[in-house]
Design an enzyme around this catalytic site. Structure first.
Site, short mmCIF file in Angstrom:
data_model
loop_
_atom_site.label_atom_id
_atom_site.label_comp_id
_atom_site.label_asym_id
_atom_site.label_seq_id
_atom_site.Cartn_x
_atom_site.Cartn_y
_atom_site.Cartn_z
N CYS A 1 0.81 -1.23 0.00
CA CYS A 1 0.00 0.00 0.00
C CYS A 1 0.84 1.27 0.00
O CYS A 1 0.85 2.02 -0.97
CB CYS A 1 -0.93 0.00 1.21
SG CYS A 1 -2.18 -1.29 1.10
N1 LIG Z 1 -2.54 -6.03 1.61
C1 LIG Z 1 -3.11 -4.98 2.16
O1 LIG Z 1 -2.84 -4.68 3.31
C2 LIG Z 1 -4.11 -4.12 1.41
C3 LIG Z 1 -4.89 -3.23 2.14
C4 LIG Z 1 -5.82 -2.45 1.48
C5 LIG Z 1 -5.95 -2.55 0.09
N2 LIG Z 1 -5.15 -3.42 -0.61
C6 LIG Z 1 -5.36 -3.50 -2.06
O2 LIG Z 1 -6.12 -4.66 -2.34
C7 LIG Z 1 -5.73 -5.23 -3.60
C8 LIG Z 1 -5.30 -6.68 -3.39
O3 LIG Z 1 -4.15 -6.69 -2.54
P1 LIG Z 1 -3.71 -7.98 -1.74
O4 LIG Z 1 -2.76 -7.51 -0.70
O5 LIG Z 1 -4.88 -8.81 -1.35
O6 LIG Z 1 -2.91 -8.76 -2.90
P2 LIG Z 1 -2.37 -10.28 -2.86
O7 LIG Z 1 -1.25 -10.33 -3.79
O8 LIG Z 1 -2.19 -10.71 -1.44
O9 LIG Z 1 -3.60 -11.12 -3.42
C9 LIG Z 1 -4.10 -10.98 -4.71
C10 LIG Z 1 -4.47 -12.36 -5.21
O10 LIG Z 1 -5.15 -12.21 -6.45
C11 LIG Z 1 -4.78 -13.30 -7.27
N3 LIG Z 1 -5.10 -12.92 -8.64
C12 LIG Z 1 -4.46 -12.07 -9.48
N4 LIG Z 1 -5.14 -11.93 -10.64
C13 LIG Z 1 -6.24 -12.70 -10.53
C14 LIG Z 1 -7.33 -12.98 -11.39
N5 LIG Z 1 -7.44 -12.41 -12.59
N6 LIG Z 1 -8.28 -13.82 -10.95
C15 LIG Z 1 -8.20 -14.40 -9.73
N7 LIG Z 1 -7.18 -14.18 -8.87
C16 LIG Z 1 -6.22 -13.33 -9.27
C17 LIG Z 1 -3.32 -13.51 -6.99
O11 LIG Z 1 -2.91 -14.81 -7.33
C18 LIG Z 1 -3.26 -13.25 -5.47
O12 LIG Z 1 -3.43 -14.45 -4.73
C19 LIG Z 1 -4.63 -4.31 -4.12
O13 LIG Z 1 -5.23 -3.33 -4.94
C20 LIG Z 1 -4.09 -3.66 -2.86
O14 LIG Z 1 -3.51 -2.40 -3.13
C21 LIG Z 1 -4.26 -4.21 0.03
#
Ligand SMILES: NC(=O)c1ccc[n+]([C@@H]2O[C@H](COP(=O)([O-])OP(=O)(O)OC[C@H]3O[C@@H](n4cnc5c(N)ncnc54)[C@H](O)[C@@H]3O)[C@@H](O)[C@H]2O)c1
Length: 401
Positions: A257
């Site tokens: 983030c």
């Molecule tokens: N991690 C955090 O603390 C946090 C907090 C708030 C917002 N976010 C936002 O949330 C979003 C996701 O972040 P995250 O930390 O969960 O990421 P992550 O990498 O932990 O998880 C994302 C998952 O999506 C899967 N993926 C990718 N493309 C895909 C598709 N087309 N179909 C199905 N699965 C797919 C990946 O394999 C992965 O397991 C981002 O935009 C991030 O900026 C993250």
């Protein structure tokens, strides 16, 4: 309702686990290893216990899959896929695009599509909706909404239930359906007038943190040059009961983030003809911290690190999680190696990283603490090398940032 959560990472699995207490949830995930583990009831992220997943599976309320056909018949589809930066540090929406394509090709009726991934204002209206319409063979009247995720993995005091959630739909119907969905498991919902406001608020929250972390990191450098204790200065400033919020100096920022989201705001600002100077400078200050730390460590050790055994303690980007995404430890190791050090790292929470296993807390001439997990004692860190440099403020007796 049938809810499909696309992406079962930090955000997607968290939302799936909470929603599964009230709805039938399918976690659609491309990584088949993650799918297999989840279906065995094994959680891969902090904050969601394996027991919770097992319970939801046993109750018939959750399953993970990489079969896109499972998207058929959804009432709600939540997008929770990565939104990283590309090699030029510009927004990379390719994961969102591929998620939209899969969703559009597999929905068999009208659904509410909610984006939880972080992106710039206009993503829902000008990117997600057109992408889904482009790939929909049947012209369904889908609804679209945004509810940016605010989860802080590993945090115990705030979770999906008690963290206020922003939301807005592209239509009043989408807004209402989104409120109805989240109100099943969130205490406080905050409706805003447009998806763009919700998208911008999310980016500004993280830009606020990034800029303030950079400011305090700059103060750490100024304080050291002036011979003042930066943490005592911050404690002193923190006694003011209004108009001040305390941030802590560190080796830099990490995770998915703070190092990334502000660049989404800077990019959209640039396209609108505004230069996001604070965000750009904050990025630079935070990214320069590892070099600053390495040079201080070298100065304290006779001016050179050539051939010296240096142990980096804690490579996760924050305490008590195994997440190494964008960790400042990576840049610190590079900076130490550039100065000739022979670097190893120790982090029992991360365990293995870049194909190597965590080293023990011994055998080094110099230790530099990036992250201090609760399971690693300050005493053991202090004993790990004759010279210990601490960027966390938690290892008393070590040289402080
Ligand atoms: N991690 C955090 O603390 C946090 C907090 C708030 C917002 N976010 C936002 O949330 C979003 C996701 O972040 P995250 O930390 O969960 O990421 P992550 O990498 O932990 O998880 C994302 C998952 O999506 C899967 N993926 C990718 N493309 C895909 C598709 N087309 N179909 C199905 N699965 C797919 C990946 O394999 C992965 O397991 C981002 O935009 C991030 O900026 C993250």
């Amino acid at each position: 309702m049938k809810v499909v959560v696309v992406g079962q990472g930090y955000v997607g699995l968290t939302i799936a686990a909470f929603a599964a207490n009230h709805h039938k949830v399918v976690g659609f995930e491309l990584n088949s290893l993650v799918v297999t583990q989840l279906n065995k009831g094994i959680s891969h992220i902090e904050g969601i216990a394996s027991d919770e997943i097992k319970k939801a599976i046993d109750a018939g309320n959750y399953k993970a899959t990489h079969d896109a056909a499972a998207i058929a018949g959804s009432d709600i589809v939540v997008i929770a896929v990565p939104t990283p930066l590309d090699a030029n540090r510009k927004p990379d929406l390719s994961y969102i695009y591929s998620a939209c394509k899969i969703i559009a090709e597999n929905l068999t009726g009208p659904a509410l599509i909610i984006n939880e991934s972080t992106s710039y204002p206009g993503t829902l209206r000008d990117y997600i909706k057109p992408a889904i319409e482009k790939y929909s063979k049947l012209k369904f009247d889908h609804q679209y909404a945004i509810s940016p995720e605010r989860v802080d993995p590993g945090r115990e005091d705030f979770n999906q239930k008690n963290t206020p959630r922003l939301y807005a739909g592209l239509t009043p119907e989408a807004t209402k359906k989104t409120r109805d969905f989240y109100s099943t498991f969130c205490d406080t919902l905050v409706e805003v007038s447009s998806p763009e406001v919700a998208e911008a608020a999310k980016l500004f929250e993280n830009s606020f943190r990034q800029v303030n972390i950079a400011l305090v990191n700059e103060l750490a450098q100024i304080s050291h040059a002036l011979g003042i204790d930066v943490r005592e200065t911050l404690d002193a400033a923190g006694t003011k009961p209004y108009g001040f919020m305390k941030f802590q100096p560190s080796a830099g920022v990490g995770g998915h983030c703070i190092p990334i989201d502000p660049s989404y705001l800077a990019d959209v600002a640039e396209k609108a003809g505004v230069t996001a100077t604070f965000i750009q400078r904050a990025n630079e200050v935070n990214l320069e911290m590892p070099k600053y730390i390495a040079s201080r460590v070298a100065r304290d050790n006779g001016g050179s690190l050539k051939g010296k055994k240096v142990l980096v303690v804690g490579v996760a980007y924050k305490p008590n999680v195994a997440d190494t995404r964008e960790t400042p430890a990576e840049l610190l190791i590079d900076a130490l190696e550039e100065l000739g050090a022979v670097v190893s790292w120790s982090d029992p929470v991360v365990g293995s990283w870049h194909g190597k296993n965590s080293a023990g807390l011994n055998g080094a001439e110099i230790a530099v603490v990036v992250t201090k997990h609760d399971v690693v004692s300050a005493e053991d860190i202090l004993k790990s090398a004759p010279y210990v440099f601490d960027t966390t403020g938690k290892v008393k007796g070590a040289v402080q940032l």
